[in-house]
Design an enzyme around this catalytic site. Structure first.
Site, PDB file in Angstrom:
ATOM      1  N   SER A  38       0.801  -1.227   0.000  1.00 23.47           N
ATOM      2  CA  SER A  38       0.000   0.000   0.000  1.00 23.47           C
ATOM      3  C   SER A  38       0.828   1.268   0.000  1.00 23.47           C
ATOM      4  CB  SER A  38      -0.946   0.013   1.206  1.00 23.47           C
ATOM      5  OG  SER A  38      -1.855  -1.070   1.125  1.00 23.47           O
ATOM      6  N   SER A  39       2.049   1.223   0.533  1.00 20.57           N
ATOM      7  CA  SER A  39       2.863   2.429   0.620  1.00 20.57           C
ATOM      8  C   SER A  39       4.321   2.054   0.410  1.00 20.57           C
ATOM      9  CB  SER A  39       2.671   3.128   1.975  1.00 20.57           C
ATOM     10  OG  SER A  39       3.135   2.306   3.024  1.00 20.57           O
TER      11      SER A  39
END
Length: 703
Positions: free
Chosen positions: A23-24
């Protein structure tokens, strides 16, 4: 059901797609084990029968959120290949890696079911065409989206709880800093504080963001701006966007505000920003910290900005501009009640203003409601203002003088701050240069160059300040003082002074007049102006409408009437002489450069034909006059004899044009007879006629 039984030979003929996502970027760098587990799914595919060269890894969505597929190119490629039948199986560590949005997840399931593509996660292999597997995959997708929602809600709840107490720290606008205790205070830099304070004072005076920018540019002032990288303050020219951002920021009113905007995701994945009203803000705490203006002043500024950008369908008091129309934004149509638009046109080298109400034309295709020339309206309003302002001229002059002096002092103080800052930077550059080892020329040369640049900047700042002081001195001591003296003695002279800007006239008018309703009456050639003053009193005045070009050059009715009377006794040239002697001028003399035009015979003939007047010939014939042939037959002589008799007065004749053509009065009782004796000459016969008949030759009327 055994996993190997779900994998069929036609699945093995197609590729195995492995989708990898975090996600990041922080998770990509720190959660290494999760990344290894995702790449380890290659072994599962090989164990199910796919060759290593058939496995396609899609990992270009690393560091992207799975909340939407709009910005994930890897996921879009995966869906495309599945729809084209290139994929036999899609692998992901869990559903959350593929999608955290049910819309994207179920779309992938539908396409996999149609293309007969399997889905593999850490728990097993699923066939989306099977109802049980599809039900289980749908449940997993719902749980994945719910998990993301719960995580966001927890984080959001903590932020909102701190924001409602005013403890959630946000980046501060220019002019504020956090002290050691974490409280918001004004910036300790005096130049920054004074510049921002002057910014809001200027807005209170001019009432427009664009005008603030023009004032700063005219006075040579720079606006402080905080760079997000390094939290550094720089001074640069003020822009309209910066001015609007400062005017709309409640922090400058000492208010802690949170949730002024609402963000939504569009279909393309982009954020849509919607502004909330003040009552819908998630947190609004007045007097939370020191400010540059009050909360009431901030709300008033917002109303002014809203009025500046509001359309003409509602009443508005727009900021004054350079145009000549005094009732800009204050003129109301007397027929439909809408506000007039102002239009300008350059005609014959002059700029003319028009008040036009054309909403019906633009929206419904109707004719313009009203179109009124602004010149007579503005002159009438100007005369009214000068009458109302005369008693307070002295007090107003003194107040304006004080305001101009205070404004010049504030501008000079801000320039002094700029000089001080340039001096500090020059001193700092000097100290750096003095502390360096002289033998280290690589560093010493650089520091010396920076010191020289700071010294040049200091010199330029001082010169700019001195030049601005001289300009302010000239403006205050010469032009302003002379005009203030004129204002004290005669306000009308100041109002009519060409040097006085239209913007200042409109600003003064805004303190006196609320609005003015205009009603044009074409039949009477007038316009009624109903004025509503600030105090509630009303007054109605009337102005004459300016004539159109056709009306300006149209001949006056009294001239036409006089020509009609003179045609009974005069020809065209004689009538033109009479008109010129009485001071009448043709209509074309109203055009520029033709003021010296005079009436001629052609002008008179044109008037006769245009206004269908009876010609002199018809008038004489109506009175019984005879032409030459008829007169010769009546007298029994030759036509040349009739001319000779008329020349000597034996027959009375009247000219009916300027070419010598004439008609004759019928012979009376003393009808002349034809004589053949050469001793009885026409001259002697004319001398023997009675006095009344001697004067009956060519008709010569006195002019």
């Amino acid at each position: 059901m055994n996993e190997s039984l779900k994998v069929q030979p036609h699945h093995l003929e197609r590729g195995a797609y492995l989708y990898v996502r975090q996600s990041s970027m922080r998770q990509v760098l720190e959660n290494i084990e999760s990344t290894k587990r995702q790449y380890a799914l290659r072994g599962r595919a090989i164990a199910l029968g796919w060759r290593d060269d058939q496995i396609i890894v899609i990992d270009n969505d690393q560091g992207e959120s799975g909340a939407s597929a709009a910005w994930r190119e890897g996921f879009q490629r995966l869906v495309t290949d599945v729809g084209m039948g290139h994929a036999g199986i899609v692998m992901g560590l869990e559903v959350s890696r593929l999608a955290r949005n049910n819309a994207d997840w179920h779309r992938l399931l539908e396409i996999c079911a149609l293309a007969d593509t399997l889905i593999l996660d850490e728990d097993g292999v699923y066939d989306p065409a099977s109802f049980n597997d599809r039900l289980l995959l749908g449940l997993k997708g719902t749980m994945s989206e719910a998990e993301l929602h719960i995580l966001k809600a927890r984080l959001r709840g903590g932020i909102l709880n701190k924001a409602r107490r005013g403890e959630y720290r946000r980046p501060l606008p220019t002019g504020f800093v956090y002290d050691e205790a974490g409280n918001v205070v004004l910036d300790p830099d005096a130049q920054i504080r004074e510049t921002i304070a002057y910014f809001f004072q200027t807005f209170s005076r001019v009432g427009s963001a664009c005008q603030i920018v023009k004032v700063f540019r005219k006075e040579g002032l720079l606006c402080p701006s905080r760079l997000r990288v390094g939290d550094t303050i720089v001074f640069r020219p003020l822009t309209t966007w910066t001015a609007l951002r400062m005017l709309n920021n409640p922090r400058y009113a000492g208010v802690y505000a949170y949730g002024r905007r609402q963000y939504r995701r569009a279909l393309d994945g982009k954020k849509q920003v919607q502004r909330r009203e003040a009552e819908d803000w998630l947190a609004c705490i007045p007097n939370a910290h020191p400010g540059y203006i009050s909360w009431e002043r901030f709300q008033e500024n917002l109303k002014i900005l809203a009025g500046n950008g509001r359309g003409y369908e509602l009443a508005r008091a727009s900021p004054p501009r350079e145009g000549a129309a005094l009732l800009q934004g204050r003129a109301v149509c007397g027929r439909c009640g809408q506000h007039f638009r102002v239009r300008y046109a350059t005609r014959r080298g002059r700029q003319e203003a028009w008040y036009v109400c054309d909403r019906g034309h633009t929206t419904r295709g109707e004719r313009d409601c009203q179109s009124i020339a602004g010149g007579p309206i503005d002159r009438a309003i100007g005369s009214l203002v000068t009458e109302k302002m005369t008693p307070a001229a002295v007090e107003l002059a003194i107040e304006i003088r004080r305001e101009v002096e205070a404004r010049c002092e504030e501008s000079d103080q801000l320039r002094c701050r700029a000089v001080e800052r340039a001096q500090i930077e020059a001193d700092l550059a000097q100290r750096r240069f003095m502390l360096v080892d002289p033998s280290n020329r690589l560093v010493a040369d650089t520091l010396e160059r920076e010191w020289n640049e700071k010294l040049r900047a200091l010199a330029e700042t001082r010169e700019e300040r001195e030049r601005a002081r001289q300009q302010d001195h000239v403006v205050l001591d010469e032009a302003v003082r002379q005009r203030l003296v004129a204002m004290t003695t005669d306000f009308r002279k100041l109002w009519d002074d060409p040097v006085t800007a239209n913007r200042e006239r409109k600003r003064l008018l805004a303190y006196i007049i609320e609005d003015a309703t205009l009603l044009k009456i074409p039949a009477e050639g007038i316009t009624k102006i109903h004025i509503r003053f600030k105090g509630g009193r009303t007054e109605t005045i009337t102005t004459r409408n300016p004539k159109s070009s056709a009306q300006q050059i149209k001949t006056q009715p009294e001239v036409v009437q006089l020509v009609d009377q003179l045609l009974d006794h005069h020809v065209y040239s004689e009538i033109a002489a009479v008109l010129n002697e009485r001071g009448f001028r043709p209509g074309a003399s109203a055009r520029p450069g033709r003021a010296n035009d005079r009436f001629s015979a052609k002008h008179v003939a044109y008037l006769m034909h245009t206004y269908r007047l009876r010609s002199r010939y018809d008038r004489l014939r109506h009175r019984g006059m005879l032409n030459k042939k008829e007169m010769a037959d009546r007298l029994g002589v030759h036509e040349q004899t009739v001319d000779r008799w008329a020349e000597h007065g034996l027959v009375k004749a009247h000219f009916y044009n300027d070419h010598g053509w004439q008609l004759y009065e019928p012979p009376g009782p003393n009808t002349p007879a034809k004589h053949c004796s050469r001793w009885d000459r026409l001259v002697d016969r004319a001398a023997g006629l009675p006095l009344g008949l001697q004067n009956a030759g060519l008709e010569l009327k006195e002019v």
